[in-house]
Design a protein around this motif. Structure first.
Motif, mmCIF file in Angstrom:
data_model
loop_
_atom_site.group_PDB
_atom_site.id
_atom_site.type_symbol
_atom_site.label_atom_id
_atom_site.label_comp_id
_atom_site.label_asym_id
_atom_site.label_seq_id
_atom_site.Cartn_x
_atom_site.Cartn_y
_atom_site.Cartn_z
ATOM 1 N N UNK A 1 36.868 58.719 41.506
ATOM 2 C CA UNK A 1 35.772 57.831 41.924
ATOM 3 C C UNK A 1 35.260 57.086 40.703
ATOM 4 N N UNK A 2 35.561 55.816 40.661
ATOM 5 C CA UNK A 2 35.259 55.000 39.485
ATOM 6 C C UNK A 2 34.206 53.957 39.839
ATOM 7 N N UNK A 3 33.783 53.204 38.855
ATOM 8 C CA UNK A 3 32.830 52.123 39.123
ATOM 9 C C UNK A 3 33.408 51.130 40.134
ATOM 10 N N UNK A 4 34.729 50.906 40.068
ATOM 11 C CA UNK A 4 35.344 49.963 41.013
ATOM 12 C C UNK A 4 35.253 50.486 42.444
ATOM 13 N N UNK A 5 35.481 51.795 42.609
ATOM 14 C CA UNK A 5 35.379 52.412 43.944
ATOM 15 C C UNK A 5 33.966 52.223 44.489
ATOM 16 N N UNK A 6 32.983 52.492 43.624
ATOM 17 C CA UNK A 6 31.575 52.387 44.028
ATOM 18 C C UNK A 6 31.240 50.947 44.391
ATOM 19 N N UNK A 7 31.711 50.020 43.575
ATOM 20 C CA UNK A 7 31.411 48.607 43.824
ATOM 21 C C UNK A 7 31.970 48.174 45.180
ATOM 22 N N UNK A 8 33.184 48.631 45.486
ATOM 23 C CA UNK A 8 33.775 48.260 46.769
ATOM 24 C C UNK A 8 32.913 48.799 47.916
ATOM 25 N N UNK A 9 32.465 50.044 47.789
ATOM 26 C CA UNK A 9 31.658 50.638 48.855
ATOM 27 C C UNK A 9 30.274 50.015 48.969
ATOM 28 N N UNK A 10 29.632 49.798 47.823
ATOM 29 C CA UNK A 10 28.238 49.343 47.848
ATOM 30 C C UNK A 10 28.115 47.829 48.006
ATOM 31 N N UNK A 11 29.101 47.088 47.491
ATOM 32 C CA UNK A 11 28.984 45.619 47.457
ATOM 33 C C UNK A 11 30.106 44.888 48.190
ATOM 34 N N UNK A 12 31.149 45.605 48.585
ATOM 35 C CA UNK A 12 32.224 44.957 49.332
ATOM 36 C C UNK A 12 33.403 44.478 48.499
ATOM 37 N N UNK A 13 33.279 44.504 47.182
ATOM 38 C CA UNK A 13 34.386 44.062 46.326
ATOM 39 C C UNK A 13 34.406 44.891 45.046
ATOM 40 N N UNK A 14 35.602 45.304 44.640
ATOM 41 C CA UNK A 14 35.730 46.102 43.411
ATOM 42 C C UNK A 14 35.243 45.371 42.174
ATOM 43 N N UNK A 15 35.418 44.041 42.155
ATOM 44 C CA UNK A 15 35.121 43.301 40.918
ATOM 45 C C UNK A 15 33.642 43.353 40.534
ATOM 46 N N UNK A 16 32.789 43.775 41.456
ATOM 47 C CA UNK A 16 31.364 43.850 41.130
ATOM 48 C C UNK A 16 31.001 45.117 40.347
ATOM 49 N N UNK B 1 33.843 38.175 37.330
ATOM 50 C CA UNK B 1 35.092 38.178 36.562
ATOM 51 C C UNK B 1 34.839 37.803 35.107
ATOM 52 N N UNK B 2 33.946 36.825 34.893
ATOM 53 C CA UNK B 2 33.623 36.394 33.537
ATOM 54 C C UNK B 2 32.985 37.549 32.779
ATOM 55 N N UNK B 3 32.069 38.238 33.438
ATOM 56 C CA UNK B 3 31.382 39.364 32.822
ATOM 57 C C UNK B 3 32.368 40.490 32.516
ATOM 58 N N UNK B 4 33.316 40.737 33.402
ATOM 59 C CA UNK B 4 34.325 41.777 33.165
ATOM 60 C C UNK B 4 35.110 41.469 31.898
#
Length: 88
Positions: free
Chosen positions: A16-31, A77-80
């Motif tokens: 369970x990574x930040x990408x997993x959480x972002x997908x669940x909480x915000x709808x996209x891994x990139x967030x 994406x820029x922030x990443x």
């Protein structure tokens, strides 16, 4: 009395990574970048977060997170790219 919105937290695990959480909480891994931003005082390299690290999930409005909005996704994406430059 108006109640303050509850702080949402989540826990990093081996699967369970930040990408997993972002997908669940915000709808996209990139967030994931905004979860990182919100917690960067206690996180170092985003690829090396220890298991059982509890992170705060910021409300989407705080960072203008909108899945499906090209401008919002481009900002993420820029922030990443910036975050990765600092660590690699």
């Amino acid at each position: 009395a108006a109640s303050k919105p509850e702080t949402v937290t989540d826990t990093v695990k081996s699967n369970r990574f930040l990408t997993t959480m972002a997908r669940e909480h915000y709808g996209k891994k990139k967030f994931w970048v905004y979860i990182y931003e919100e917690n960067k005082a206690k996180l170092d390299d985003p690829d090396m977060i220890a298991a059982n690290t509890v992170v705060v999930i910021p409300p989407a409005e705080k960072y203008g997170i909108k899945a499906g909005d090209p401008a919002s996704e481009a900002d993420a994406e820029k922030k990443a790219a910036e975050i990765m430059r600092q660590h690699h």
